[in-house]
Design a protein around this motif. Structure first.
Motif, PDB file in Angstrom:
ATOM      1  N   VAL A  25       4.024   1.245  -8.847  1.00  0.00           N
ATOM      2  CA  VAL A  25       3.203   2.514  -9.293  1.00  0.00           C
ATOM      3  C   VAL A  25       1.857   2.563  -8.314  1.00  0.00           C
ATOM      4  N   VAL A  26       2.012   3.535  -7.362  1.00  0.00           N
ATOM      5  CA  VAL A  26       0.967   3.858  -6.417  1.00  0.00           C
ATOM      6  C   VAL A  26       0.450   5.355  -6.686  1.00  0.00           C
ATOM      7  N   VAL A  27      -0.834   5.380  -7.013  1.00  0.00           N
ATOM      8  CA  VAL A  27      -1.390   6.909  -7.230  1.00  0.00           C
ATOM      9  C   VAL A  27      -2.069   7.118  -5.749  1.00  0.00           C
ATOM     10  N   LYS A  28      -1.645   8.220  -5.238  1.00  0.00           N
ATOM     11  CA  LYS A  28      -2.019   8.503  -3.595  1.00  0.00           C
ATOM     12  C   LYS A  28      -3.183   9.542  -3.970  1.00  0.00           C
ATOM     13  N   ASP A  29      -3.334  10.510  -5.010  1.00  0.00           N
ATOM     14  CA  ASP A  29      -4.450  11.455  -5.237  1.00  0.00           C
ATOM     15  C   ASP A  29      -5.043  11.225  -6.369  1.00  0.00           C
TER      16      ASP A  29
END
Length: 69
Positions: A25-29
């Protein structure tokens, strides 16, 4: 921690470009993530579905604290 306390915590802090919340789970914004999650919880606070949004906000807080020591 209340939604108001979480919102206050995230206000005015420097956010990384992206962050791994948990494996896969990667949050890019992060600004969009915070806006959408905080808005949803404030609007739908009485629904059970807000639990996952609150969980993710707490997880983000933990990850940021780990990064900043």
């Amino acid at each position: 921690m209340s939604i108001e306390e979480l919102e206050a915590y995230f206000t005015g802090i420097t956010l990384p470009e992206q962050i791994v919340l948990e494996q896969g789970v990667v949050v890019k914004d992060l600004p969009l993530f915070l806006e959408s999650h905080l808005s949803y919880v404030k609007l739908k606070g009485d629904l059970k579905s807000t639990e996952v949004f609150i969980y993710r906000l707490h997880l983000l807080k933990e990850r940021l604290e780990e990064m900043n020591g």
